[in-house]
Design a protein around this motif. Sequence first.
Motif, PDB file in Angstrom:
ATOM      1  N   GLY A 157       0.798  -1.218   0.000  1.00 35.38           N
ATOM      2  CA  GLY A 157       0.000   0.000   0.000  1.00 35.38           C
ATOM      3  C   GLY A 157       0.831   1.270   0.000  1.00 35.38           C
ATOM      4  O   GLY A 157       0.294   2.359  -0.219  1.00 35.38           O
ATOM      5  N   ASP A 158       2.126   1.149   0.241  1.00 35.03           N
ATOM      6  CA  ASP A 158       3.015   2.312   0.207  1.00 35.03           C
ATOM      7  C   ASP A 158       4.415   1.801  -0.149  1.00 35.03           C
ATOM      8  O   ASP A 158       5.241   1.545   0.728  1.00 35.03           O
ATOM      9  N   ASP A 159       4.653   1.658  -1.444  1.00 33.87           N
ATOM     10  CA  ASP A 159       5.869   0.995  -1.902  1.00 33.87           C
ATOM     11  C   ASP A 159       6.598   1.831  -2.950  1.00 33.87           C
ATOM     12  O   ASP A 159       6.063   2.804  -3.473  1.00 33.87           O
ATOM     13  N   ARG A 160       7.809   1.403  -3.239  1.00 37.41           N
ATOM     14  CA  ARG A 160       8.563   1.948  -4.362  1.00 37.41           C
ATOM     15  C   ARG A 160       9.184   0.775  -5.109  1.00 37.41           C
ATOM     16  O   ARG A 160       9.658  -0.187  -4.504  1.00 37.41           O
ATOM     17  N   THR A 161       9.166   0.865  -6.432  1.00 37.64           N
ATOM     18  CA  THR A 161       9.612  -0.224  -7.300  1.00 37.64           C
ATOM     19  C   THR A 161      10.924   0.163  -7.966  1.00 37.64           C
ATOM     20  O   THR A 161      11.143   1.331  -8.304  1.00 37.64           O
ATOM     21  N   PHE A 162      11.791  -0.816  -8.163  1.00 39.40           N
ATOM     22  CA  PHE A 162      13.103  -0.567  -8.752  1.00 39.40           C
ATOM     23  C   PHE A 162      13.140  -1.122 -10.175  1.00 39.40           C
ATOM     24  O   PHE A 162      12.836  -2.288 -10.405  1.00 39.40           O
ATOM     25  N   TRP A 163      13.529  -0.254 -11.103  1.00 41.34           N
ATOM     26  CA  TRP A 163      13.469  -0.566 -12.533  1.00 41.34           C
ATOM     27  C   TRP A 163      14.795  -0.198 -13.177  1.00 41.34           C
ATOM     28  O   TRP A 163      15.337   0.882 -12.948  1.00 41.34           O
ATOM     29  N   VAL A 164      15.305  -1.093 -14.011  1.00 42.19           N
ATOM     30  CA  VAL A 164      16.603  -0.912 -14.671  1.00 42.19           C
ATOM     31  C   VAL A 164      16.390  -0.752 -16.166  1.00 42.19           C
ATOM     32  O   VAL A 164      15.510  -1.391 -16.758  1.00 42.19           O
ATOM     33  N   THR A 165      17.218   0.095 -16.789  1.00 45.97           N
ATOM     34  CA  THR A 165      17.168   0.244 -18.243  1.00 45.97           C
ATOM     35  C   THR A 165      18.565   0.523 -18.791  1.00 45.97           C
ATOM     36  O   THR A 165      19.426   1.072 -18.083  1.00 45.97           O
ATOM     37  N   ASP A 166      18.758   0.131 -20.046  1.00 50.59           N
ATOM     38  CA  ASP A 166      20.016   0.480 -20.725  1.00 50.59           C
ATOM     39  C   ASP A 166      19.831   1.660 -21.673  1.00 50.59           C
ATOM     40  O   ASP A 166      20.672   1.917 -22.536  1.00 50.59           O
ATOM     41  N   ALA A 167      18.727   2.375 -21.532  1.00 48.38           N
ATOM     42  CA  ALA A 167      18.449   3.520 -22.402  1.00 48.38           C
ATOM     43  C   ALA A 167      19.565   4.555 -22.307  1.00 48.38           C
ATOM     44  O   ALA A 167      20.069   4.845 -21.217  1.00 48.38           O
ATOM     45  N   LEU A 178       8.487   7.957 -18.942  1.00 48.17           N
ATOM     46  CA  LEU A 178       7.747   7.144 -17.974  1.00 48.17           C
ATOM     47  C   LEU A 178       6.545   7.908 -17.440  1.00 48.17           C
ATOM     48  O   LEU A 178       5.476   7.327 -17.200  1.00 48.17           O
ATOM     49  N   GLY A 179       6.706   9.219 -17.270  1.00 51.49           N
ATOM     50  CA  GLY A 179       5.599  10.029 -16.801  1.00 51.49           C
ATOM     51  C   GLY A 179       4.433  10.032 -17.777  1.00 51.49           C
ATOM     52  O   GLY A 179       3.260   9.981 -17.374  1.00 51.49           O
ATOM     53  N   LEU A 180       4.742  10.066 -19.077  1.00 54.09           N
ATOM     54  CA  LEU A 180       3.685  10.020 -20.090  1.00 54.09           C
ATOM     55  C   LEU A 180       2.940   8.688 -20.058  1.00 54.09           C
ATOM     56  O   LEU A 180       1.776   8.608 -20.451  1.00 54.09           O
ATOM     57  N   ALA A 181       3.620   7.649 -19.578  1.00 53.73           N
ATOM     58  CA  ALA A 181       2.984   6.332 -19.464  1.00 53.73           C
ATOM     59  C   ALA A 181       2.244   6.171 -18.139  1.00 53.73           C
ATOM     60  O   ALA A 181       1.627   5.129 -17.898  1.00 53.73           O
ATOM     61  N   GLY A 182       2.316   7.195 -17.284  1.00 51.57           N
ATOM     62  CA  GLY A 182       1.596   7.143 -16.017  1.00 51.57           C
ATOM     63  C   GLY A 182       2.420   6.654 -14.846  1.00 51.57           C
ATOM     64  O   GLY A 182       1.868   6.253 -13.819  1.00 51.57           O
ATOM     65  N   LEU A 183       3.759   6.726 -14.989  1.00 52.57           N
ATOM     66  CA  LEU A 183       4.645   6.259 -13.930  1.00 52.57           C
ATOM     67  C   LEU A 183       5.505   7.415 -13.419  1.00 52.57           C
ATOM     68  O   LEU A 183       6.121   8.122 -14.208  1.00 52.57           O
ATOM     69  N   ALA A 184       5.551   7.597 -12.115  1.00 50.12           N
ATOM     70  CA  ALA A 184       6.386   8.623 -11.505  1.00 50.12           C
ATOM     71  C   ALA A 184       7.736   8.005 -11.177  1.00 50.12           C
ATOM     72  O   ALA A 184       7.822   7.067 -10.384  1.00 50.12           O
ATOM     73  N   ALA A 185       8.805   8.507 -11.805  1.00 50.50           N
ATOM     74  CA  ALA A 185      10.129   7.903 -11.674  1.00 50.50           C
ATOM     75  C   ALA A 185      11.136   8.880 -11.082  1.00 50.50           C
ATOM     76  O   ALA A 185      11.061  10.090 -11.313  1.00 50.50           O
ATOM     77  N   THR A 186      12.102   8.320 -10.342  1.00 52.38           N
ATOM     78  CA  THR A 186      13.195   9.093  -9.756  1.00 52.38           C
ATOM     79  C   THR A 186      14.514   8.393 -10.068  1.00 52.38           C
ATOM     80  O   THR A 186      14.649   7.197  -9.784  1.00 52.38           O
ATOM     81  N   PRO A 187      15.495   9.083 -10.656  1.00 52.80           N
ATOM     82  CA  PRO A 187      16.800   8.455 -10.901  1.00 52.80           C
ATOM     83  C   PRO A 187      17.470   8.073  -9.581  1.00 52.80           C
ATOM     84  O   PRO A 187      17.442   8.836  -8.617  1.00 52.80           O
ATOM     85  N   LEU A 188      18.070   6.889  -9.555  1.00 50.24           N
ATOM     86  CA  LEU A 188      18.674   6.405  -8.316  1.00 50.24           C
ATOM     87  C   LEU A 188      20.163   6.111  -8.465  1.00 50.24           C
ATOM     88  O   LEU A 188      20.951   6.411  -7.575  1.00 50.24           O
ATOM     89  N   ALA A 189      20.567   5.511  -9.582  1.00 50.89           N
ATOM     90  CA  ALA A 189      21.974   5.172  -9.781  1.00 50.89           C
ATOM     91  C   ALA A 189      22.227   4.982 -11.267  1.00 50.89           C
ATOM     92  O   ALA A 189      21.316   4.685 -12.048  1.00 50.89           O
ATOM     93  N   LYS A 195      21.029   2.195 -16.005  1.00 48.72           N
ATOM     94  CA  LYS A 195      20.467   3.183 -15.098  1.00 48.72           C
ATOM     95  C   LYS A 195      19.395   2.526 -14.235  1.00 48.72           C
ATOM     96  O   LYS A 195      18.621   1.701 -14.717  1.00 48.72           O
ATOM     97  N   LEU A 196      19.390   2.926 -12.980  1.00 44.57           N
ATOM     98  CA  LEU A 196      18.409   2.413 -12.028  1.00 44.57           C
ATOM     99  C   LEU A 196      17.480   3.536 -11.613  1.00 44.57           C
ATOM    100  O   LEU A 196      17.937   4.605 -11.198  1.00 44.57           O
ATOM    101  N   PHE A 197      16.183   3.287 -11.751  1.00 40.44           N
ATOM    102  CA  PHE A 197      15.171   4.266 -11.370  1.00 40.44           C
ATOM    103  C   PHE A 197      14.270   3.677 -10.291  1.00 40.44           C
ATOM    104  O   PHE A 197      14.089   2.468 -10.201  1.00 40.44           O
ATOM    105  N   MET A 198      13.708   4.576  -9.515  1.00 41.31           N
ATOM    106  CA  MET A 198      12.728   4.198  -8.509  1.00 41.31           C
ATOM    107  C   MET A 198      11.363   4.678  -8.981  1.00 41.31           C
ATOM    108  O   MET A 198      11.189   5.865  -9.294  1.00 41.31           O
ATOM    109  N   LEU A 199      10.410   3.759  -9.083  1.00 44.93           N
ATOM    110  CA  LEU A 199       9.057   4.084  -9.521  1.00 44.93           C
ATOM    111  C   LEU A 199       8.138   4.143  -8.309  1.00 44.93           C
ATOM    112  O   LEU A 199       8.214   3.300  -7.419  1.00 44.93           O
ATOM    113  N   ALA A 200       7.269   5.137  -8.276  1.00 43.73           N
ATOM    114  CA  ALA A 200       6.339   5.277  -7.165  1.00 43.73           C
ATOM    115  C   ALA A 200       5.308   4.153  -7.204  1.00 43.73           C
ATOM    116  O   ALA A 200       4.748   3.841  -8.256  1.00 43.73           O
TER     117      ALA A 200
END
Length: 227
Positions: A157-167, A178-189, A195-200
């Motif tokens: 109910g209150d989580d953050r998801t970790f997503w990796v990309t080679d973009a 990601l925002g246009l797709a409806g996902l709130a993302a924050t760069p992490l590493a 690249k590693l992002f944190m998704l709300a």
Amino acid sequence: MLQEPPHDPERARLDQAVRQAVTARLRAGTDPAPDAAALALRSLLTGSDSATRAVIRAVWGRIEAGQTGAPLVCGGLSRLLAADRYGLGGQVVAEPEAALSAISKGGQALIDLSGVRPWWGRLLALPHLRIIAGLPDDRAGLPQALMVAARPTGPTGDDRTFWVTDANQSDLRIVEALGLAGLAATPLASAGGLKLFMLAGYVQAEDARLTAAPGLLSGVIGAAPQF
């Protein structure tokens, strides 16, 4: 003359109650899944002041370590964060790859996010290993180390998801896509071309919103509760 300290019966009663409660909780065993443990902890923290929250987290972490053992730790920040949460019992592992190998059949490892090698990218090829926690795990800041285990975690109910990309786009462009797709993302590493992002929120690997996400090699590598 030395004076005997005054006896406070009420404080002594409360001290005994703490001991009895901790003993009983240790005997009760572990929670069936990481998300169940997160929900239980969140219920204890709700409505508590900052000092009480800190004590509850420390006691909770040491109860977990007493039941399942302290996690392996890899990196200076992980050692500090693990000591604060779980005590000093964690075995130190020098390399992230060695930590991942050690927990492939059980256990868990807390690994620094800092470093020149993107160890977290390996989780794309190791689906049996998932990120289940990120420390610090409060909403005030970003995780500095990630807990990996050979088991998934469900939504709390209150989580953050970790997503990796080679973009190869900039972080800003990826966040916008990601925002246009409806996902709130924050760069992490970022390291080694990954690249590693944190998704709300709790985002599943097969979420349709990730279908057109930037990158040829990308994917969800776990999720973690925040408190």
